[in-house]
Design a protein around this motif. Sequence first.
Motif, mmCIF file in Angstrom:
data_model
loop_
_atom_site.group_PDB
_atom_site.id
_atom_site.type_symbol
_atom_site.label_atom_id
_atom_site.label_comp_id
_atom_site.label_asym_id
_atom_site.label_seq_id
_atom_site.Cartn_x
_atom_site.Cartn_y
_atom_site.Cartn_z
ATOM 1 N N TYR A 66 0.831 -1.200 0.000
ATOM 2 C CA TYR A 66 0.000 0.000 0.000
ATOM 3 C C TYR A 66 0.869 1.256 0.000
ATOM 4 O O TYR A 66 0.610 2.223 -0.729
ATOM 5 C CB TYR A 66 -0.930 0.008 1.224
ATOM 6 C CG TYR A 66 -2.254 -0.689 0.993
ATOM 7 C CD1 TYR A 66 -3.151 -0.223 0.035
ATOM 8 C CD2 TYR A 66 -2.627 -1.795 1.758
ATOM 9 C CE1 TYR A 66 -4.374 -0.849 -0.164
ATOM 10 C CE2 TYR A 66 -3.844 -2.439 1.566
ATOM 11 C CZ TYR A 66 -4.721 -1.956 0.599
ATOM 12 O OH TYR A 66 -5.935 -2.576 0.404
ATOM 13 N N GLU A 91 -6.981 11.402 -6.278
ATOM 14 C CA GLU A 91 -8.112 10.702 -5.649
ATOM 15 C C GLU A 91 -7.743 9.245 -5.343
ATOM 16 O O GLU A 91 -8.035 8.724 -4.248
ATOM 17 C CB GLU A 91 -9.327 10.760 -6.581
ATOM 18 C CG GLU A 91 -10.570 10.113 -5.990
ATOM 19 C CD GLU A 91 -11.774 10.226 -6.911
ATOM 20 O OE1 GLU A 91 -12.815 9.605 -6.621
ATOM 21 O OE2 GLU A 91 -11.669 10.939 -7.939
ATOM 22 N N GLU A 92 -7.086 8.572 -6.287
ATOM 23 C CA GLU A 92 -6.682 7.183 -6.062
ATOM 24 C C GLU A 92 -5.615 7.081 -4.975
ATOM 25 O O GLU A 92 -5.608 6.138 -4.180
ATOM 26 C CB GLU A 92 -6.153 6.578 -7.367
ATOM 27 C CG GLU A 92 -7.215 6.372 -8.441
ATOM 28 C CD GLU A 92 -8.278 5.369 -8.014
ATOM 29 O OE1 GLU A 92 -7.976 4.469 -7.211
ATOM 30 O OE2 GLU A 92 -9.426 5.493 -8.497
ATOM 31 N N LYS A 95 -7.353 7.345 -1.664
ATOM 32 C CA LYS A 95 -8.036 6.083 -1.378
ATOM 33 C C LYS A 95 -7.030 5.039 -0.882
ATOM 34 O O LYS A 95 -7.304 4.307 0.079
ATOM 35 C CB LYS A 95 -8.743 5.581 -2.640
ATOM 36 C CG LYS A 95 -9.432 4.222 -2.453
ATOM 37 C CD LYS A 95 -10.063 3.754 -3.762
ATOM 38 C CE LYS A 95 -10.680 2.362 -3.596
ATOM 39 N NZ LYS A 95 -11.270 1.882 -4.870
ATOM 40 N N THR A 96 -5.873 4.962 -1.548
ATOM 41 C CA THR A 96 -4.840 4.004 -1.141
ATOM 42 C C THR A 96 -4.354 4.289 0.273
ATOM 43 O O THR A 96 -4.175 3.373 1.082
ATOM 44 C CB THR A 96 -3.653 4.069 -2.128
ATOM 45 O OG1 THR A 96 -4.131 3.780 -3.452
ATOM 46 C CG2 THR A 96 -2.574 3.059 -1.753
ATOM 47 N N ARG A 98 -6.046 5.798 2.596
ATOM 48 C CA ARG A 98 -7.130 5.482 3.534
ATOM 49 C C ARG A 98 -7.159 3.982 3.826
ATOM 50 O O ARG A 98 -7.303 3.558 4.987
ATOM 51 C CB ARG A 98 -8.468 5.937 2.950
ATOM 52 C CG ARG A 98 -9.679 5.556 3.816
ATOM 53 C CD ARG A 98 -10.962 6.094 3.206
ATOM 54 N NE ARG A 98 -11.177 5.628 1.855
ATOM 55 C CZ ARG A 98 -11.626 4.426 1.553
ATOM 56 N NH1 ARG A 98 -11.914 3.552 2.511
ATOM 57 N NH2 ARG A 98 -11.811 4.072 0.291
ATOM 58 N N LEU A 99 -7.014 3.162 2.789
ATOM 59 C CA LEU A 99 -6.984 1.712 2.983
ATOM 60 C C LEU A 99 -5.778 1.295 3.815
ATOM 61 O O LEU A 99 -5.859 0.368 4.636
ATOM 62 C CB LEU A 99 -6.964 1.007 1.624
ATOM 63 C CG LEU A 99 -8.250 1.123 0.798
ATOM 64 C CD1 LEU A 99 -8.036 0.579 -0.615
ATOM 65 C CD2 LEU A 99 -9.399 0.376 1.470
ATOM 66 N N GLU A 120 -9.049 -5.408 -1.780
ATOM 67 C CA GLU A 120 -8.915 -3.995 -2.137
ATOM 68 C C GLU A 120 -7.513 -3.725 -2.703
ATOM 69 O O GLU A 120 -7.342 -2.938 -3.638
ATOM 70 C CB GLU A 120 -9.146 -3.117 -0.902
ATOM 71 C CG GLU A 120 -10.571 -3.121 -0.372
ATOM 72 C CD GLU A 120 -11.508 -2.279 -1.233
ATOM 73 O OE1 GLU A 120 -11.047 -1.692 -2.230
ATOM 74 O OE2 GLU A 120 -12.697 -2.212 -0.899
ATOM 75 N N VAL A 124 -6.451 -1.963 -6.194
ATOM 76 C CA VAL A 124 -5.527 -0.825 -6.280
ATOM 77 C C VAL A 124 -4.387 -1.135 -7.244
ATOM 78 O O VAL A 124 -3.986 -0.300 -8.062
ATOM 79 C CB VAL A 124 -4.970 -0.487 -4.878
ATOM 80 C CG1 VAL A 124 -3.833 0.539 -4.990
ATOM 81 C CG2 VAL A 124 -6.066 0.066 -3.981
#
Length: 304
Positions: A66, A91-92, A95-96, A98-99, A120, A124
């Motif tokens: 990640y 944005e991606e 998201k990464t 956040r994960l 997930e 990604v």
Amino acid sequence: MKNLYLCTVNSRMRQMKKVLIPLIVVIAALLGGLAYLFMNLQEQRQVNADMQELARLDKQEMENEYERFALQYSEMKTKINNDSIIAQLTEEQMKTQRLLEELKKTKAEDAREITRLKKELATVRAVLRDYVMQIDSLNRQNERLQAENTQVKEELAERNSQIAGLSNEKASLSQKVAIAAQLDATNIQLLALKKANKTVKKIKDCKTMQVNFTISRNVTATNGNRTVYVRIQNPGGNTLNGGGTFAYENRQLEYTMKKHIEYTGEETPVTLYWTVSQMLEAGDYRVSIFVDGNMIGSRTFSFN
């Protein structure tokens, strides 16, 4: 009697043997079973510890991936100038990240959550691969366009070089003209006066400061009205206050006094007066004269 007693004892011993032998066998069997259960429990504990360690290592590897993907998004944003794609990459990336935070808060033993985050992670990875291919394609297109425009750019650079040469020659001539047209102040004087226009022996007794100078003859300078700014600095380097500022070399400087004159190209004497409004101290006083945004003269005077 004695024989009877011995028979009785022997009979009881035979009965006890019949009871003890099975009991001993049972106890031995129980002890064996307990030993087996203990060894089996130890093995199970070791297996569980190994599984937990594998789960921890698997979780750590996922965290590393990640983090690597988030870093790749940052690097890709520096290689492209398309605002739309940069916004998508941002944005991606968010998201990464956040994960990744969710994964860090998840325990390695939480198999369900680890499985979800692993899925997930695969998503990604696939999205990142698509963006890598897309950016690579755009960069190749840009390289082709740059190659096609190389000749045009070289021709344009050559023409610009010719134009720049002409511009430099023109600028050099303009600079020479400007330097030649710059005014010059000579015979600069700074007088410390008291009442009745008499000079003082001690600067602390000064009531008025008088500045005299002459603007030299210059036939290349443009005739017309000029504003003369005079700046007097005390021994501490501070400007004797005149209440205003003027532009000089892209900044604003305080002036002590100013005067409007008409310059005709001939020698022009100028005199200015400044009424003392603050305590003066002994030392060096510097007079600087400015016209048309240029310092045309400067001199330092010492007072007791």
